[in-house]
Design a protein around this motif. Sequence first.
Motif, PDB file in Angstrom:
ATOM      1  N   GLY A 106     -10.671  90.815 118.822  1.00 38.09           N
ATOM      2  CA  GLY A 106     -11.564  89.911 118.360  1.00 38.09           C
ATOM      3  C   GLY A 106     -10.259  88.899 118.165  1.00 38.09           C
ATOM      4  N   ILE A 107      -9.203  89.444 118.152  1.00 40.47           N
ATOM      5  CA  ILE A 107      -7.752  87.619 117.817  1.00 40.47           C
ATOM      6  C   ILE A 107      -7.757  87.489 120.024  1.00 40.47           C
ATOM      7  CG2 ILE A 107      -6.191  87.032 118.100  1.00 40.47           C
ATOM      8  CD1 ILE A 107      -5.949  88.754 115.218  1.00 40.47           C
ATOM      9  N   LEU A 108      -8.080  88.647 120.437  1.00 34.61           N
ATOM     10  CA  LEU A 108      -7.606  88.307 121.953  1.00 34.61           C
ATOM     11  C   LEU A 108      -9.083  87.991 122.450  1.00 34.61           C
ATOM     12  CD1 LEU A 108      -5.082  91.542 122.814  1.00 34.61           C
ATOM     13  CD2 LEU A 108      -4.661  88.795 121.729  1.00 34.61           C
ATOM     14  N   ARG A 109      -9.769  88.605 122.112  1.00 35.84           N
ATOM     15  CA  ARG A 109     -11.636  87.729 123.639  1.00 35.84           C
ATOM     16  C   ARG A 109     -12.563  86.654 122.397  1.00 35.84           C
ATOM     17  NH1 ARG A 109     -12.971  91.147 127.706  1.00 35.84           N
ATOM     18  NH2 ARG A 109     -14.694  90.221 127.284  1.00 35.84           N
ATOM     19  N   PHE A 110     -12.232  86.501 121.874  1.00 38.21           N
ATOM     20  CA  PHE A 110     -12.476  84.882 120.956  1.00 38.21           C
ATOM     21  C   PHE A 110     -12.427  83.790 121.110  1.00 38.21           C
ATOM     22  CE2 PHE A 110     -14.512  87.880 117.478  1.00 38.21           C
ATOM     23  CZ  PHE A 110     -16.187  88.472 118.174  1.00 38.21           C
ATOM     24  N   VAL A 131     -10.441  79.063 117.286  1.00 39.83           N
ATOM     25  CA  VAL A 131     -10.326  79.231 115.986  1.00 39.83           C
ATOM     26  C   VAL A 131     -11.187  79.963 114.842  1.00 39.83           C
ATOM     27  CG1 VAL A 131     -10.694  76.789 115.446  1.00 39.83           C
ATOM     28  CG2 VAL A 131      -8.496  78.221 114.520  1.00 39.83           C
ATOM     29  N   TYR A 132     -11.986  79.129 114.848  1.00 36.52           N
ATOM     30  CA  TYR A 132     -13.042  79.254 113.889  1.00 36.52           C
ATOM     31  C   TYR A 132     -13.004  81.348 114.129  1.00 36.52           C
ATOM     32  CZ  TYR A 132     -13.272  75.149 113.504  1.00 36.52           C
ATOM     33  OH  TYR A 132     -12.709  73.882 113.214  1.00 36.52           O
ATOM     34  N   THR A 133     -14.314  81.281 115.141  1.00 40.31           N
ATOM     35  CA  THR A 133     -14.047  82.826 115.902  1.00 40.31           C
ATOM     36  C   THR A 133     -12.777  83.695 115.175  1.00 40.31           C
ATOM     37  OG1 THR A 133     -14.261  82.405 117.783  1.00 40.31           O
ATOM     38  CG2 THR A 133     -16.122  82.668 116.992  1.00 40.31           C
ATOM     39  N   ARG A 134     -11.989  83.613 115.551  1.00 40.15           N
ATOM     40  CA  ARG A 134     -10.630  84.833 115.612  1.00 40.15           C
ATOM     41  C   ARG A 134     -10.532  84.656 114.438  1.00 40.15           C
ATOM     42  NH1 ARG A 134      -7.259  81.415 120.358  1.00 40.15           N
ATOM     43  NH2 ARG A 134      -8.390  82.758 122.086  1.00 40.15           N
ATOM     44  N   ILE A 135     -10.664  83.628 113.371  1.00 39.25           N
ATOM     45  CA  ILE A 135     -10.718  83.455 112.213  1.00 39.25           C
ATOM     46  C   ILE A 135     -11.641  85.020 110.895  1.00 39.25           C
ATOM     47  CG2 ILE A 135     -10.440  82.191 109.425  1.00 39.25           C
ATOM     48  CD1 ILE A 135      -9.618  80.581 111.391  1.00 39.25           C
ATOM     49  N   HIS A 136     -12.639  85.152 111.593  1.00 39.43           N
ATOM     50  CA  HIS A 136     -13.812  86.186 111.431  1.00 39.43           C
ATOM     51  C   HIS A 136     -13.232  86.933 112.023  1.00 39.43           C
ATOM     52  CE1 HIS A 136     -17.671  86.940 110.843  1.00 39.43           C
ATOM     53  NE2 HIS A 136     -17.356  86.768 111.956  1.00 39.43           N
ATOM     54  N   ARG A 145     -10.638  75.067 107.456  1.00 38.73           N
ATOM     55  CA  ARG A 145     -10.834  73.914 107.132  1.00 38.73           C
ATOM     56  C   ARG A 145      -9.492  72.542 107.769  1.00 38.73           C
ATOM     57  NH1 ARG A 145     -13.176  70.715 103.340  1.00 38.73           N
ATOM     58  NH2 ARG A 145     -12.259  69.919 102.271  1.00 38.73           N
ATOM     59  N   ALA A 146      -8.500  73.452 107.477  1.00 38.22           N
ATOM     60  CA  ALA A 146      -7.172  72.465 108.174  1.00 38.22           C
ATOM     61  C   ALA A 146      -8.285  72.819 109.810  1.00 38.22           C
ATOM     62  CB  ALA A 146      -5.818  73.102 108.131  1.00 38.22           C
ATOM     63  N   ALA A 147      -8.383  73.535 110.332  1.00 37.57           N
ATOM     64  CA  ALA A 147      -8.402  73.278 111.945  1.00 37.57           C
ATOM     65  C   ALA A 147     -10.057  72.080 112.182  1.00 37.57           C
ATOM     66  CB  ALA A 147      -9.111  74.564 112.420  1.00 37.57           C
ATOM     67  N   ARG A 148     -10.291  71.968 111.390  1.00 31.78           N
ATOM     68  CA  ARG A 148     -11.691  70.988 111.089  1.00 31.78           C
ATOM     69  C   ARG A 148     -11.632  69.792 111.005  1.00 31.78           C
ATOM     70  NH1 ARG A 148     -14.784  68.680 113.968  1.00 31.78           N
ATOM     71  NH2 ARG A 148     -16.969  68.175 113.309  1.00 31.78           N
ATOM     72  N   LYS A 149     -10.138  69.622 110.145  1.00 33.16           N
ATOM     73  CA  LYS A 149      -9.794  68.083 109.859  1.00 33.16           C
ATOM     74  C   LYS A 149      -9.264  67.784 110.787  1.00 33.16           C
ATOM     75  CE  LYS A 149     -10.063  67.263 104.294  1.00 33.16           C
ATOM     76  NZ  LYS A 149      -9.261  67.136 103.571  1.00 33.16           N
ATOM     77  N   SER A 150      -8.219  68.691 111.958  1.00 38.36           N
ATOM     78  CA  SER A 150      -7.491  68.482 112.488  1.00 38.36           C
ATOM     79  C   SER A 150      -8.024  67.779 113.985  1.00 38.36           C
ATOM     80  CB  SER A 150      -6.928  69.563 112.895  1.00 38.36           C
ATOM     81  OG  SER A 150      -6.928  70.978 113.093  1.00 38.36           O
ATOM     82  N   GLY A 151      -9.624  68.204 113.904  1.00 34.62           N
ATOM     83  CA  GLY A 151     -10.230  67.562 114.856  1.00 34.62           C
ATOM     84  C   GLY A 151     -10.723  68.495 116.167  1.00 34.62           C
ATOM     85  N   ALA A 210     -20.803  74.360 120.238  1.00 33.91           N
ATOM     86  CA  ALA A 210     -21.364  73.642 119.261  1.00 33.91           C
ATOM     87  C   ALA A 210     -22.163  72.727 119.788  1.00 33.91           C
ATOM     88  CB  ALA A 210     -20.901  73.579 117.950  1.00 33.91           C
ATOM     89  N   VAL A 211     -23.241  72.707 119.538  1.00 32.31           N
ATOM     90  CA  VAL A 211     -24.077  72.036 120.066  1.00 32.31           C
ATOM     91  C   VAL A 211     -25.146  70.697 118.764  1.00 32.31           C
ATOM     92  CG1 VAL A 211     -26.533  71.141 121.126  1.00 32.31           C
ATOM     93  CG2 VAL A 211     -25.612  73.602 122.137  1.00 32.31           C
ATOM     94  N   ILE A 212     -24.802  71.192 117.786  1.00 28.60           N
ATOM     95  CA  ILE A 212     -24.979  70.287 116.436  1.00 28.60           C
ATOM     96  C   ILE A 212     -23.721  70.769 115.376  1.00 28.60           C
ATOM     97  CG2 ILE A 212     -26.658  70.279 114.558  1.00 28.60           C
ATOM     98  CD1 ILE A 212     -28.780  71.679 116.482  1.00 28.60           C
ATOM     99  N   ASP A 213     -23.113  69.376 115.741  1.00 28.77           N
ATOM    100  CA  ASP A 213     -21.978  69.480 114.028  1.00 28.77           C
ATOM    101  C   ASP A 213     -22.820  68.768 113.404  1.00 28.77           C
ATOM    102  OD1 ASP A 213     -19.745  69.995 113.544  1.00 28.77           O
ATOM    103  OD2 ASP A 213     -18.677  68.317 114.497  1.00 28.77           O
ATOM    104  N   GLU A 214     -22.378  69.783 112.036  1.00 27.71           N
ATOM    105  CA  GLU A 214     -23.437  69.305 110.881  1.00 27.71           C
ATOM    106  C   GLU A 214     -22.217  68.440 109.878  1.00 27.71           C
ATOM    107  OE1 GLU A 214     -25.448  72.708 108.788  1.00 27.71           O
ATOM    108  OE2 GLU A 214     -27.263  72.612 110.193  1.00 27.71           O
TER     109      GLU A 214
END
Length: 116
Positions: free
Chosen positions: A23-27, A30-35, A95-101, A107-111
């Motif tokens: 999963g880390i290699l294929r996703f 960063v969010y799906t790799r963390i998952h 959260r750190a990844a999201r805060k760093s942009g 993603a089409v919709i970013d809530e």
Amino acid sequence: MIEWLLLLLLAIGVGFNLLASVGILRFPDVYTRIHASTKCTTFGTIFIVLSAIVYSIYNWRLSHETAWITMGIHSALVVIFLVLTNPVGAHALGRAARKSGIRPYGAVIDELEGRL
């Protein structure tokens, strides 16, 4: 009999850890790799440590040495701390990844746009 149970637990644990590696290699982001890394490694490590607990209980029943039950208790504590800390660490990384942009891939919709 105990060898087969230990082999089954270890095989399940190694299988889930292998899935985390794939999963880390294929996703794609960063969010799906963390998952993949947190879910699969938590589950895989629980099974590996569970095999250590079963092994220590089995040897404690045979020899009644306190070192085996100490090993089992320490292994159980490892599982508890792993279950408590792994989701928190994953959340902090996301959260750190999201805060760093870093935006989620595709993603089409970013809530969370403008909320962090």
